[in-house]
Design a protein around this motif. Sequence first.
Motif, PDB file in Angstrom:
ATOM      1  N   TRP A  86      19.985 -27.061  15.836  1.00 57.53           N
ATOM      2  CA  TRP A  86      20.648 -27.669  16.992  1.00 57.53           C
ATOM      3  C   TRP A  86      21.104 -29.077  16.590  1.00 57.53           C
ATOM      4  O   TRP A  86      20.301 -29.867  16.059  1.00 57.53           O
ATOM      5  N   ALA A  96      14.272 -24.067  22.131  1.00 52.90           N
ATOM      6  CA  ALA A  96      15.602 -24.565  22.484  1.00 52.90           C
ATOM      7  C   ALA A  96      15.493 -25.689  23.512  1.00 52.90           C
ATOM      8  O   ALA A  96      16.240 -26.678  23.458  1.00 52.90           O
ATOM      9  N   VAL A 106      25.394 -29.876  22.955  1.00 48.27           N
ATOM     10  CA  VAL A 106      24.623 -29.554  21.751  1.00 48.27           C
ATOM     11  C   VAL A 106      25.239 -28.305  21.097  1.00 48.27           C
ATOM     12  O   VAL A 106      25.637 -27.366  21.795  1.00 48.27           O
ATOM     13  N   ALA A 165      14.517 -28.794  21.571  1.00 51.77           N
ATOM     14  CA  ALA A 165      15.609 -29.244  20.703  1.00 51.77           C
ATOM     15  C   ALA A 165      16.726 -29.898  21.522  1.00 51.77           C
ATOM     16  O   ALA A 165      17.265 -30.949  21.138  1.00 51.77           O
ATOM     17  N   ARG A 166      17.060 -29.296  22.650  1.00 54.79           N
ATOM     18  CA  ARG A 166      18.151 -29.839  23.456  1.00 54.79           C
ATOM     19  C   ARG A 166      17.756 -31.170  24.083  1.00 54.79           C
ATOM     20  O   ARG A 166      18.588 -32.062  24.247  1.00 54.79           O
ATOM     21  N   GLU A 195      24.482 -25.129  18.867  1.00 48.36           N
ATOM     22  CA  GLU A 195      23.375 -24.294  18.384  1.00 48.36           C
ATOM     23  C   GLU A 195      23.907 -23.307  17.361  1.00 48.36           C
ATOM     24  O   GLU A 195      24.821 -22.544  17.650  1.00 48.36           O
TER      25      GLU A 195
END
Lengths: 247, 247
Positions: free
Chosen positions: B28, B59, B13, B62-63, B15
């Motif tokens: 992201w 995070a 990913v 999102a990941r 960022e």
Amino acid sequence: MHFTSEQPLDDGVLERAFSLDEIPGILWTPASASASTPAPLILIGHPPLGLRRMYPRLAGRARYYATEYGFAAATVELPGSGDRPRWAAVEQARADLRRAMEAGEPVGDEIVDALVLPLVEKSVPEWQAALDALLSLPEIGGPVGYEGGVISIGIRLAAVEPRISAANLFAGSLVPAAMFEEARQVGIPLQVLLQWDDEGNDRQAALDLFDAFGTKEKTLHANLGGHTGVPQFELDAGARFFARHLL
Amino acid sequence: MHFTSEQPLDDGVLERAFSLDEIPGILWTPASASASTPAPLILIGHPPLGLRRMYPRLAGRARYYATEYGFAAATVELPGSGDRPRWAAVEQARADLRRAMEAGEPVGDEIVDALVLPLVEKSVPEWQAALDALLSLPEIGGPVGYEGGVISIGIRLAAVEPRISAANLFAGSLVPAAMFEEARQVGIPLQVLLQWDDEGNDRQAALDLFDAFGTKEKTLHANLGGHTGVPQFELDAGARFFARHLL
């Protein structure tokens, strides 16, 4: 238990009809199930409308569980339904319920009790006997899940049957007051499905029932729509709930 | 919008921190996102506690979306939070809320309105400006989902922003009465998360809000536990909701 028919389906699922002390049932097993890799089992509950009428819905669910998650699934006919002998007391209660609803009257506790409690009393030991027989098959292994309605049958089974590890219940039928007390005894993970606009089911009563369950892990899935409008995606949501607890 | 930092993470990913008219944000993107295969976008809302403090949670979500479903995800700092200038009016309302809760007093409508309505008024156009900028990137494509709290921001965005196709909202904060009217205007698919024992949130008000949403497809996921006890499995349930509507 003896098998009365056996049919391999085109998705690799084996469908077998069985009879257990005159009670008909159906077992679906995934292609992967064997003595060395026994499949977890989901018991599929259903309303007392007869297995023949319920077959498309039950088989659809069972085949999804088998092909997507490797679960076996089974169901049995409820007392007084389908090809089983008529049951006068419950038919009377059902007629009383219909009359009250058609007249727009509130459904009294005595009608709900007469309709549901005998069904719970008689069917729960039958599901347990089916469980004994099914778990003796080498291709079926624990743990076991229970899903569906009549929700009071699910409550009793979840409360008393230690081999059931998780239950996905449909809050879509009338629940006797006595069952709320039993709900407090349920300690296994639960998912509860509620149709927000279920015409035959009181929303607040269903929320109160969800609140009453004693388990530490419970999730309510409420969807817009009436009794028969459960969205298709809840099939997979239920399967993933079982996957978390049975696999 | 200009990027202020760029960090490839070990799961593939990318960022990137960005700044848009002095408003900080984070984007992201999954390894798969490109001009020829643009990724659908999820806007991740959050309480006004500052992006730095919220970072691990944001995070993590999102990941997960990026690696498991190929979604891009982005968030922006709320007005008055984090490194943005203090906002005296909202800080006063927050102090009033704290005082009322510590004194065990009911939280009055005027406190809720003063706390939430200015935040909605100011932040919604900012989320929309971020959306303009993010959708101009070749590796980001529509459709767009919104998730999280402050739920009133989500309600307003779901009601007024046609580029948002689905929203997964957390009924975990106080909702001004005026937002119930806006909820009736929401027509996109919704999933609403409710913590059954949320100490700072009235359960019945949350159920009333769910009832008020005007959309034809809405699902409530209620789980046992307090405000911060949302079960881990709801992350995937939310992702699957978005997958149904954005993929």
